[in-house]
Design a protein around this motif. Sequence first.
Motif, mmCIF file in Angstrom:
data_model
loop_
_atom_site.group_PDB
_atom_site.id
_atom_site.type_symbol
_atom_site.label_atom_id
_atom_site.label_comp_id
_atom_site.label_asym_id
_atom_site.label_seq_id
_atom_site.Cartn_x
_atom_site.Cartn_y
_atom_site.Cartn_z
ATOM 1 N N ARG A 185 6.330 3.416 -1.699
ATOM 2 C CA ARG A 185 6.076 3.840 -0.724
ATOM 3 C C ARG A 185 6.441 5.914 -0.478
ATOM 4 O O ARG A 185 5.416 6.180 -0.524
ATOM 5 N N VAL A 195 3.249 2.468 7.408
ATOM 6 C CA VAL A 195 4.364 2.236 6.272
ATOM 7 C C VAL A 195 5.644 2.145 6.924
ATOM 8 O O VAL A 195 6.127 1.728 5.962
ATOM 9 N N LYS A 224 0.360 11.234 -0.856
ATOM 10 C CA LYS A 224 -0.455 11.465 -0.310
ATOM 11 C C LYS A 224 -1.521 10.646 0.822
ATOM 12 O O LYS A 224 -2.401 11.897 1.203
ATOM 13 N N ASP A 245 4.509 -0.953 -3.745
ATOM 14 C CA ASP A 245 4.168 -0.029 -4.570
ATOM 15 C C ASP A 245 4.827 1.213 -3.781
ATOM 16 O O ASP A 245 5.887 1.000 -3.006
ATOM 17 N N SER A 298 -6.360 -0.032 2.897
ATOM 18 C CA SER A 298 -5.636 0.821 1.496
ATOM 19 C C SER A 298 -4.109 0.422 1.888
ATOM 20 O O SER A 298 -3.938 0.878 0.743
ATOM 21 N N LEU A 299 -3.392 0.188 2.363
ATOM 22 C CA LEU A 299 -2.192 0.672 2.461
ATOM 23 C C LEU A 299 -1.442 -1.048 1.992
ATOM 24 O O LEU A 299 -0.194 -1.339 1.282
ATOM 25 N N ARG A 351 -0.813 -2.387 -0.962
ATOM 26 C CA ARG A 351 0.254 -1.731 -1.533
ATOM 27 C C ARG A 351 1.634 -2.348 -0.851
ATOM 28 O O ARG A 351 2.781 -2.630 -2.103
ATOM 29 N N MET A 386 3.228 6.362 -1.694
ATOM 30 C CA MET A 386 1.894 6.733 -1.132
ATOM 31 C C MET A 386 1.836 7.981 0.286
ATOM 32 O O MET A 386 1.282 8.048 0.837
ATOM 33 N N GLN A 435 -1.089 6.663 9.977
ATOM 34 C CA GLN A 435 -0.890 5.716 9.122
ATOM 35 C C GLN A 435 1.087 5.798 8.317
ATOM 36 O O GLN A 435 1.545 4.883 7.691
#
Length: 382
Positions: free
Chosen positions: A102, A156, A108, A100, A91-92, A95, A105, A152
Amino acid sequence: MQSSTVSTPEPTLAQPAPVRRLLSLDALRGFDMFWIIGGEEIFHVLAKTTGWAWAIFMADQFTHVDWNGFRPYDCIFPLFLFLAGVSTPYSLGSRLDRGDDRGAMVRKIITRGLVLVLLGILYNNGLFTKPLAEMRFPSVLARIGLGGMFAQLIYVYVRNERARYGIFAGILLVYWALLMLVPVPGFGAGNLTMEGSLVGYVDRLVMPGRLYKVVHDPEGLLSTLPAIATGLLGVFAGTVLRHKNVSDSQKLQRLALAGVVCVVVGWIWNIVLPVNKNLWTSSFVLVAGGWSLLALSLFYWIIDIMNWRRWTFFFVVIGMNSILIYLAGEVIDFEHTAHFLFGGMLSFFSDPIRSVGAVVAFLAVKWAFLYFLYKKNVFLRV
């Protein structure tokens, strides 16, 4: 939280829907959720009404250990969180690879985690139905939301895979040190009883409202720390599965080997730090995580390598609306509906058949509800 209608269904479970799905992941999520929504009752009813030795054995396996120890049913909850971690690289990862934003993200991820905490409070207490002192704030959904959220965020912000492994090991070792070295007033350091553990003491000290077990809450604050490690273990598994330059057989071997190693190390650690789900001990993280890795390996081999897929539909339907069906049991009387539809027919049979039939009817009504949503492409998104 929103209810969305889309042209292509995307399974969700406490995380954004990945770009590319593994059917084995969706099927295993549904398989796990099947037991959460009441599948284990089949064995309990059989044991109670027939007295068959095998049914009694299975019913016992589908109960939680009182304190120290491990049974298969103790793996159901951590498997749920583990699978949220498995989805993360899908999912991440793409991206992040595309560059994308950060910050977007992260916003979210944090929003999703906090929404699950709020849903957990609502699930436990209803809406304005209890005074503050009687409300229970820790919850299964909060554990998933916070554990998955921090796992998560680590994924990231920490792009070096070795550093992630170091964080995983550090969490387990720091939590072990906290449990064994920090004294609790009246009990001292290293006390791992319900009343004397640091986990229960922190809950009593800082958590508002009531605790699930009065002096301790199995989804309390401090034990959220090792739950992050459970989510990270899923992230590691998802990273292996997403790797483009590794064959399916090599992925399977790595997952299965990691599962065996985790189970063995966890039980060795049990000698000095008991495997305990209520405390979510570091040894429990490894044992439950190891079995989660082995379960994922088995499903991956059967479904994505051997391509035996037809049987998975039943579980995929459950897994695609897992959060919704978990919450729906508090507002929809599925048992009453099952009795209304099947109670008359079941009354003609003997007690064992009637009792087991009632459970099967209950599960069938839940599944039919989910199937209706599936056909309408309606899914609860968090």
